[in-house]
Design an enzyme around this catalytic site. Structure first.
Site, PDB file in Angstrom:
ATOM      1  N   SER A 132       0.881  -1.076  -0.061  1.00 52.50           N
ATOM      2  CA  SER A 132      -0.308  -0.051  -0.011  1.00 52.50           C
ATOM      3  C   SER A 132       0.806   1.355  -0.075  1.00 52.50           C
ATOM      4  O   SER A 132       1.712   1.184  -0.913  1.00 52.50           O
ATOM      5  CB  SER A 132      -0.819  -0.079   1.263  1.00 52.50           C
ATOM      6  OG  SER A 132      -1.894   0.981   1.206  1.00 52.50           O
ATOM      7  N   HIS A 136      -2.651  -1.049  -3.296  1.00 51.18           N
ATOM      8  CA  HIS A 136      -4.035   0.054  -3.179  1.00 51.18           C
ATOM      9  C   HIS A 136      -3.909   1.034  -4.133  1.00 51.18           C
ATOM     10  O   HIS A 136      -3.015   1.646  -3.980  1.00 51.18           O
ATOM     11  CB  HIS A 136      -3.996   0.301  -1.871  1.00 51.18           C
ATOM     12  CG  HIS A 136      -4.222  -0.902  -0.731  1.00 51.18           C
ATOM     13  ND1 HIS A 136      -4.231  -0.841   0.676  1.00 51.18           N
ATOM     14  CD2 HIS A 136      -4.751  -2.233  -0.967  1.00 51.18           C
ATOM     15  CE1 HIS A 136      -4.383  -1.977   1.105  1.00 51.18           C
ATOM     16  NE2 HIS A 136      -4.905  -2.879   0.051  1.00 51.18           N
ATOM     17  N   ASP A 157      -4.565  -4.521   5.856  1.00 53.81           N
ATOM     18  CA  ASP A 157      -5.106  -5.617   4.790  1.00 53.81           C
ATOM     19  C   ASP A 157      -3.725  -6.770   4.432  1.00 53.81           C
ATOM     20  O   ASP A 157      -2.300  -5.896   4.551  1.00 53.81           O
ATOM     21  CB  ASP A 157      -5.235  -4.833   3.412  1.00 53.81           C
ATOM     22  CG  ASP A 157      -5.657  -5.660   2.389  1.00 53.81           C
ATOM     23  OD1 ASP A 157      -6.245  -6.773   2.604  1.00 53.81           O
ATOM     24  OD2 ASP A 157      -5.877  -5.389   1.205  1.00 53.81           O
TER      25      ASP A 157
END
EC number: 3.1.1.61
Length: 204
Positions: free
Chosen positions: A26, A53, A146
């Site tokens: 991310s 992401h 995540d």
């Protein structure tokens, strides 16, 4: 690669067959990936699938940008596309990316996971079910949890798990969450992750 890393890589790869790599990242992930993926040779014999992401509301140029730096072919993953060795795939924005049991990609627009779509967990869990112990999962820098559940699934299915050292990550939240949930096989800084992936060539 220093001698310590070389021995660790040789030990962890000994007798292990890897067919595919999945990577999640991310915030700070583009920089980390640009330090890892360009080191892979054109004949790298494994597929590499990446979830980074992204905002839902704009097209992604990740495949185009990374192709300028990589010898391997780079593609944006598409629905029903067959995963092929020797290619790098990026998840498209606005869709969850899964791997089916026949090693094809599947796209869906289910609810975001950890406020993200694509979600790292969804890719990793499905890839673990598809490849089992022949999968390498790598989790890099990021600002959410995540990927923690996905890495745990990879480990439960016998796959190899590698997490970026939180001290080396631009944002430590994501790797730290994965380490807390289930200890990975290796916790490494980016240069050692890059060296591990290139060392995989010797075990093909």
């Amino acid at each position: 690669m220093n001698a310590v890393h070389a021995k660790v890589h040789a030990d962890v790869l000994a007798g292990r067959r890897i067919d595919a790599v999945v990577i999640g990242a991310s915030a700070g992930g583009i920089d980390a990936l640009l330090r890892i993926l360009p080191a892979l040779p054109k004949n790298f014999g494994f597929s590499v699938t990446v979830v980074l992401h992204l905002p839902d509301d704009r097209d992604s140029r990740l495949a185009e940008v990374f192709q300028q730096h990589l010898a391997m072919p780079v593609r944006q993953a598409d629905d029903k596309m067959t995963v092929q060795a020797g290619r790098v795939y990026f998840a498209p924005p606005g869709y969850h990316l899964s791997v089916e049991r026949d090693f094809s990609f599947s796209l869906s627009q289910e609810d975001p996971v950890h406020f993200s779509r694509p979600a790292i967990d969804i890719l990793m869990e499905s890839a673990a079910d598809a490849w089992g112990q022949r999968l390498l999962g790598i989790l890099l820098t990021g600002a959410s949890a995540d990927g923690a559940v996905g890495m745990a699934r990879i480990a439960a299915c016998g796959g190899l798990t590698v997490v970026q050292d939180p001290k080396d990550a631009e944002i430590a939240t994501m790797p730290s969450a994965a380490i807390r949930l289930r200890a990975p096989d290796l916790v490494l800084p980016v240069p050692a992750i890059r060296a591990l992936m290139t060392a995989m060539m010797e075990n093909q």
